[in-house]
Design an enzyme around this catalytic site. Structure first.
Site, PDB file in Angstrom:
ATOM      1  CB  SER A 190      -0.969  -0.044   1.187  1.00  0.00           C
ATOM      2  OG  SER A 190      -1.968   0.935   1.076  1.00  0.00           O
ATOM      3  CG  ASP A 286      -6.179  -2.185  -4.233  1.00  0.00           C
ATOM      4  OD1 ASP A 286      -6.291  -0.960  -4.076  1.00  0.00           O
ATOM      5  OD2 ASP A 286      -5.409  -2.886  -3.561  1.00  0.00           O
ATOM      6  CG  HIS A 316      -6.159  -1.584  -0.317  1.00  0.00           C
ATOM      7  ND1 HIS A 316      -5.171  -1.285  -1.213  1.00  0.00           N
ATOM      8  CD2 HIS A 316      -5.716  -1.148   0.899  1.00  0.00           C
ATOM      9  CE1 HIS A 316      -4.173  -0.673  -0.588  1.00  0.00           C
ATOM     10  NE2 HIS A 316      -4.482  -0.602   0.690  1.00  0.00           N
TER      11      HIS A 316
END
Length: 349
Positions: A190, A286, A316
């Site tokens: 991320s 995502d 995600h």
């Protein structure tokens, strides 16, 4: 016995009807809304009733509460964990890092610098004990886990400087640590993967060798905040509103189409030739899917070896929220194998 107030009974009945109608309307909106449609595209192994609830977007008060919550992360077994501080960059404070060494077998000769996720505003190195321990034990690596400073208290370039300080320390100390300086990789998830991508660019420009970059659903492009159509992505876990808060905190201002500071948003870099080989993975639901896939395509077009791995119907960080799902385990296994190949490691016996 007093008589009931008829007007009160009428009002109470009306209130109950309004509440019933409101609940029915809310259910109807959900059943016909974008979130319900997106839920139907989830990978079957990742579907859970919890995902039917509205994912709360990050706000500054929520982030403040998250940071104050007590968090205990047990130290993993099978590894030796050591806390250190390394000199900061350009007068910055020292940077805390956690070192993970395999508990058995040959001493590691290769290393991984890991950068945790959290949207630039949350997270900690300690929260990633399990992931870093797995890299150490399954691949026989020395893992250096960076506890970089968070935004908005420390916006760009502070977090990236912390990561660069850790990388340069690791490179300089490689002989003393028994490492091959040519076998150092960087990884993250991320926002941490976004920092890892920026670090790979900065390392290239500063002449710091880097063997490989492993980017799990990386946060690369602040311009995603400015898009209005996300194709149904970003409905689960990390939302467009959370993305806006994260990027605004990191940049110290709202994103702009025109520009961002160099290295702040890795997707904006024009010339990608010469960067370290990469593996990039993301789920098709995502919010970062488009920017991650495009970055992989641009790396390959620039002559950088880059493997793209997409998971149909994954949201995600789904492997962190549903680690037992076979699709999650397979995604993690593929990332480990990519890192093994990227560092040219022998299987750990």
């Amino acid at each position: 016995m007093p008589r009931p107030d008829v007007r009160l009974l009428v009002k109470t009945g009306q209130r109950r009807r309004w509440l019933s109608w409101g609940a029915a309307a809310a259910l109807g909106l959900w059943l016909t809304g974008r979130r319900a449609r997106t839920y139907g595209h989830l990978h079957p192994e990742l579907r859970t009733p919890l995902l039917r609830l509205r994912t709360p977007s990050f706000t500054r008060p929520l982030v403040a509460v998250m940071r104050r919550l007590p968090a205990r992360f047990p130290l993993p077994s099978g590894v030796q964990v050591e806390a250190r501080t390394v000199p900061g960059r350009s007068g910055d404070p020292d940077v805390p890092v956690l070192l993970y060494r395999p508990g058995q077998g040959r001493p590691p000769t290769a290393a991984l610098l890991y950068i945790h996720g959290g949207g630039f505003v949350t997270g900690s190195a300690a929260a990633y004990h399990a992931q870093c321990a797995r890299y150490a034990t399954e691949l026989g690596l020395l893992v250096v886990n960076v506890d970089y400073r968070l935004a908005p208290q420390t916006p760009f370039p502070g977090p990236l400087n912390d990561c660069f300080a850790a990388l340069t320390w690791l490179t300089a100390q490689a002989p003393a640590l028994g490492l091959d300086p040519a076998q150092i990789a960087v990884a993250g998830d991320s926002a941490g993967a976004g920092l890892a991508a920026a670090l790979a660019q900065l390392a290239h420009d500063e002449g710091v060798p880097l063997a490989f970059q492993l980017l799990l659903y990386p946060m690369l492009d602040d311009r995603t905040v400015l898009r209005t159509d996300h194709g149904g992505r970003g409905e689960f876990v990390w939302t467009p509103a959370s993305n806006q808060l994260g990027w605004t905190a990191y940049l110290g201002r709202a994103p702009q189409w025109e520009s961002a500071p160099e290295y702040a948003a890795p997707a904006r870099r024009e010339h990608l030739a010469g960067l370290a080989p990469a593996w990039i993975g993301a789920g098709t639901l995502d919010l970062f899917y488009d920017e991650a896939r495009l970055y992989a395509q641009r790396l390959r077009a620039a002559g950088v070896p880059c493997e793209w791995d997409e998971v149909e119907g994954a949201y995600h960080a789904s492997e962190r929220f549903a680690p037992a799902a076979p699709v999650s385990r397979n995604f993690v296994a593929r990332s480990l194998d990519a890192l093994r190949r990227g560092l040219k490691l022998e299987p750990v016996s």
